[in-house]
Enzyme design. Sequence first.
Site, PDB file in Angstrom:
ATOM      1  N   GLU A 177      46.880  22.149   4.850  1.00 10.98           N
ATOM      2  CA  GLU A 177      46.528  23.170   5.858  1.00 10.98           C
ATOM      3  C   GLU A 177      46.982  22.779   7.266  1.00 10.98           C
ATOM      4  OE1 GLU A 177      42.624  24.846   5.757  1.00 10.98           O
ATOM      5  OE2 GLU A 177      42.665  25.135   3.605  1.00 10.98           O
TER       6      GLU A 177
HETATM    7  C1  LIG Z   1      47.288  17.832  -2.614  1.00  7.79           C
HETATM    8  C2  LIG Z   1      47.995  18.916  -1.885  1.00  7.79           C
HETATM    9  C3  LIG Z   1      47.605  20.234  -2.056  1.00  7.79           C
HETATM   10  C4  LIG Z   1      48.319  21.265  -1.450  1.00  7.79           C
HETATM   11  N1  LIG Z   1      48.004  22.566  -1.720  1.00  7.79           N
HETATM   12  C5  LIG Z   1      48.855  23.545  -1.304  1.00  7.79           C
HETATM   13  C6  LIG Z   1      48.708  24.891  -1.762  1.00  7.79           C
HETATM   14  O1  LIG Z   1      47.787  25.204  -2.515  1.00  7.79           O
HETATM   15  N2  LIG Z   1      49.606  25.807  -1.338  1.00  7.79           N
HETATM   16  C7  LIG Z   1      50.631  25.500  -0.508  1.00  7.79           C
HETATM   17  O2  LIG Z   1      51.416  26.379  -0.175  1.00  7.79           O
HETATM   18  N3  LIG Z   1      50.795  24.239  -0.037  1.00  7.79           N
HETATM   19  C8  LIG Z   1      49.955  23.260  -0.432  1.00  7.79           C
HETATM   20  N4  LIG Z   1      50.127  21.968   0.008  1.00  7.79           N
HETATM   21  C9  LIG Z   1      51.194  21.683   0.941  1.00  7.79           C
HETATM   22  C10 LIG Z   1      50.744  21.198   2.312  1.00  7.79           C
HETATM   23  O3  LIG Z   1      50.312  22.275   3.063  1.00  7.79           O
HETATM   24  C11 LIG Z   1      51.931  20.454   2.901  1.00  7.79           C
HETATM   25  O4  LIG Z   1      51.969  19.208   2.253  1.00  7.79           O
HETATM   26  C12 LIG Z   1      51.862  20.297   4.363  1.00  7.79           C
HETATM   27  O5  LIG Z   1      52.121  21.515   4.960  1.00  7.79           O
HETATM   28  C13 LIG Z   1      52.833  19.249   4.912  1.00  7.79           C
HETATM   29  O6  LIG Z   1      54.112  19.377   4.369  1.00  7.79           O
HETATM   30  P1  LIG Z   1      54.868  18.087   3.803  1.00  7.79           P
HETATM   31  O7  LIG Z   1      53.934  17.360   2.923  1.00  7.79           O
HETATM   32  O8  LIG Z   1      56.147  18.524   3.257  1.00  7.79           O
HETATM   33  O9  LIG Z   1      55.089  17.166   5.088  1.00  7.79           O
HETATM   34  P2  LIG Z   1      56.257  17.311   6.154  1.00  7.79           P
HETATM   35  O10 LIG Z   1      56.369  18.705   6.629  1.00  7.79           O
HETATM   36  O11 LIG Z   1      57.461  16.651   5.638  1.00  7.79           O
HETATM   37  O12 LIG Z   1      55.665  16.475   7.366  1.00  7.79           O
HETATM   38  C14 LIG Z   1      55.690  15.051   7.388  1.00  7.79           C
HETATM   39  C15 LIG Z   1      55.012  14.555   8.655  1.00  7.79           C
HETATM   40  O13 LIG Z   1      55.688  15.056   9.811  1.00  7.79           O
HETATM   41  C16 LIG Z   1      54.762  15.637  10.703  1.00  7.79           C
HETATM   42  N5  LIG Z   1      55.410  16.732  11.431  1.00  7.79           N
HETATM   43  C17 LIG Z   1      56.172  17.737  10.941  1.00  7.79           C
HETATM   44  N6  LIG Z   1      56.588  18.531  11.940  1.00  7.79           N
HETATM   45  C18 LIG Z   1      56.075  18.020  13.087  1.00  7.79           C
HETATM   46  C19 LIG Z   1      56.138  18.386  14.466  1.00  7.79           C
HETATM   47  N7  LIG Z   1      56.809  19.439  14.900  1.00  7.79           N
HETATM   48  N8  LIG Z   1      55.478  17.626  15.351  1.00  7.79           N
HETATM   49  C20 LIG Z   1      54.779  16.549  14.946  1.00  7.79           C
HETATM   50  N9  LIG Z   1      54.687  16.158  13.679  1.00  7.79           N
HETATM   51  C21 LIG Z   1      55.325  16.878  12.762  1.00  7.79           C
HETATM   52  C22 LIG Z   1      53.643  16.134   9.815  1.00  7.79           C
HETATM   53  O14 LIG Z   1      52.434  16.227  10.556  1.00  7.79           O
HETATM   54  C23 LIG Z   1      53.575  15.039   8.763  1.00  7.79           C
HETATM   55  O15 LIG Z   1      52.787  14.005   9.263  1.00  7.79           O
HETATM   56  C24 LIG Z   1      49.403  20.943  -0.582  1.00  7.79           C
HETATM   57  C25 LIG Z   1      49.745  19.615  -0.365  1.00  7.79           C
HETATM   58  C26 LIG Z   1      49.075  18.608  -1.010  1.00  7.79           C
HETATM   59  C27 LIG Z   1      49.515  17.199  -0.787  1.00  7.79           C
END
Ligand SMILES: Cc1cc2nc3c(=O)[nH]c(=O)nc-3n(C[C@H](O)[C@H](O)[C@H](O)COP(=O)(O)OP(=O)(O)OC[C@H]3O[C@@H](n4cnc5c(N)ncnc54)[C@H](O)[C@@H]3O)c2cc1C
Length: 826
Positions: free
Chosen positions: A503
């Site tokens: 989220e």
């Molecule tokens: C267990 C689990 C359940 C989930 N459930 C759902 C679901 O039901 N439906 C769904 O659609 N998604 C779901 N997600 C997805 C979740 O919302 C994403 O994992 C999340 O949005 C982050 O994306 P990412 O993991 O690809 O990290 P990335 O986007 O690769 O980010 C990596 C890091 O970079 C940081 N970052 C990125 N951009 C910036 C910026 N501009 N400034 C500062 N920091 C930044 C982030 O904060 C993070 O720390 C789930 C994820 C998990 C792990």
Amino acid sequence: MLLSFLWFMLFVGVVLWVAYRNHSHAFATLAIAVVLAGYTLTGAAPVWWKAILWAAFAPLALLNVSPIRVRFLSRPFFRIYKRLLPRMSSTEREALEAGTVWWDGELFTGHPEWNKLLSAAAPKLSSEEQAFLDGPCEELCRMLDEWDITHHRADLPPEVWDFLKKKGFFAMIIPKKYGGLEFSAYAHSCVLAKLASRSTVACSTVAVPNSLGPAELLLHYGTEEQKNHYLPRLARGDDVPCFGLTAPRAGSDAASIPDTGIVCRGTYRGRETVGLRLDFSKRYITLAPVATVVGLAFRLFDPDKLLGGEQTDYGITVALVPADAPGMKLGRRHFPLNVPFQNGPVEGKDVFVPLDAIVGGPKMAGQGWRMLVEQLSVGRCISLPSNSTGGAKGAVYSTGAYARIRQQFSTPISKFEGVESVIARMAGNAYIMDAGRSVTAGAIDGGEKPAVPSGILKYHTTELGRVIVNDAMDVQGGKGICLGPKNYLGRGYQLTPIGITVEGANILTRNLIIFGQGAVRCHPWVLKEMNAARDHDHRRALGEFDKALMGHIGFTISNAVRSLIRALTLSRIVKAPVQGPTARYYEHINRFSASFAFATDVAMLSLGGYLKKKESLSARLGDVLSCMYLASMVLKHYDNQGRPEADLPLVEYACRTLLYRAQEQLHSFLRNFPVGWLAAVMRLAIFPRGLTYFAPSDRLGRKVAELVTNPTESRERLCDGIYKTLEPTNHLGLVQEAMVLAVAAEPLLKRIRVEGVKTGRVTALDLPSQIGQAEAVGILSAAEATQLREYDRKVMEIVHVDDFEPEELEAGQVTPPKAHREAQVA
Ligand SMILES: Cc1cc2nc3c(=O)[nH]c(=O)nc-3n(C[C@H](O)[C@H](O)[C@H](O)COP(=O)(O)OP(=O)(O)OC[C@H]3O[C@@H](n4cnc5c(N)ncnc54)[C@H](O)[C@@H]3O)c2cc1C
């Protein structure tokens, strides 16, 4: 000379007073004119000096004349402003404009209207909601065996799935007319918090269908037909939903999803129709492996203009796609950190669904992003804050008791200052979390959709949860580390990074969202200025901009003066809305509010769009806002609970922690501000006496620790709502029982030590033998010896950890990653 000095002082006083009160420009002009006139007529200064003063006053007076002001101030400024205004995509604008402005808006004014917060009703459960918590929720907690779920099954048992569906756990937000429970936000939050104190998997499973997902979207945007079809099925659990937004190439930047839906003709269940051909690849989707319907976000294209418009690229759209539609591929699972709730990828190749699969029908084509951000604010205030708070309360409850029953160096470890300070931090943080969670849920029930607080709560409750569970692990030592049926901390510890990531991952939320969204949404003038700059009707735009600019200038000057005067007087000049020991915290929040508002304006004015890139500065201002918000929630929560005097140390600890952090973050903001002279000006108005606010003292920490390491009412109030029923499999109930027994056992243990061990009458090394010897030599009566033996047995049952035969821990059949990749390629 004296008269001139008095006139000068009067002049300065009037200017400061007019600025402090943020009086209108016209009133300020009049007030200053009166003082100047008096000075001119009676002051001893030479005529040329008086002429200079009037000359300096003239521009201020002339700015009251609208055509002059527009020509010489507003218009030139408007031109520069339009040039500097950062370009904003429609998705960014929709995100910024989503939800409502609530108490967060007051904190941006520099002078919060406390009545707006204090007059709100305290959140309350209806008798039906209370009965659900005491009935099905309690029964569910009893059914849950976290070790079995996480270690043996990697799933909830079938009878728990059935129970969840039958009792409506997936239907808390669905109205009764569709068969749902129609619970208030507060009740919804209380259910999740209770489950979180018992099972990480159950809580995560229940949170998702009640948060942003098909039900929430249908309720707000669905057609009647869609609602009538899906909502009763979701309420009964006939359909299990999931929501697919995240893609391998689009995580935090979710608006960049490459998944597509092409409007075309096709056949759906034997019927020729216009529909969508979907191609997508999603990952991390909670409940996907068991879902029957997928809420899917994708980019909609209409190359043949079958929707009847001129557009071909509609943008992000949301549709409900049956899991059994041809081309859908789901069922595989991810394995999130040993907290194996159902989560996995969803893929679709040439999946064809009719147009009415779009949530809200074809007219909602392209409205997906708006729908998501509008509804996210509510769900984000509830799911993760409740989950983290329930887990945190459980950790405080068990750690407070464990520290009391666990003895080292012949002393309960709770009595060591080092442990005491960690427990105090845990309790203070848990109070902050609970206050934020419950007061904000109450605001939602009052009709708010607080967008900025949703980011604040999501970020801070998950971060504080992480601090609390780390602290709990430190205090409970090996007991927390060795996994097995007797461990009640390990899975909560493993869950924390999940809450941090989902989220809106936390780094992004802190650095980009909280302040970024707040500065535009909550600031009394910025959105008005931005809207004027984007208005194509130039005349109207200039008029609106002129009004906003004058308001903004007065607002900035006023906050600079308020900040200075409140800092100089240690905020004693501010009138608190309550009397008594908490009054000072209201006064300090008012002080920080003015300093924050002033710093915000200087930063936005001087850095403009560059501030968005200076994430560390935005993050620090966001921290200040968050600390003020959470401190206000603490004060309101204390009020809602009837201001119990015994809880004052908790309130003081929480407020001091937050306001000290607000001060430190403001200070770091100034230290890192890129324009040196502006930083110096701000420092003068914000910290004219240096850093004057102090963190909680050790003495206060000791009082807080005592509240949670003894069986007190404050401990029960703080940890209210978790599953602490005394029954054989509930660790929280058992550890509490042992703590109560410890209070009576401690004088007996002391007697053995003083009268037995120190005098040499008791020589045994372990407690059971010492009890026997003490009884034999008359230090303990038979009844006291029995009481101590029983106490020791219960304590050791808790202190023991599990051990296993080596083969019990052998890994099962796991497909090696390489083989898995090859299988996929094939
Ligand atoms: C267990 C689990 C359940 C989930 N459930 C759902 C679901 O039901 N439906 C769904 O659609 N998604 C779901 N997600 C997805 C979740 O919302 C994403 O994992 C999340 O949005 C982050 O994306 P990412 O993991 O690809 O990290 P990335 O986007 O690769 O980010 C990596 C890091 O970079 C940081 N970052 C990125 N951009 C910036 C910026 N501009 N400034 C500062 N920091 C930044 C982030 O904060 C993070 O720390 C789930 C994820 C998990 C792990």
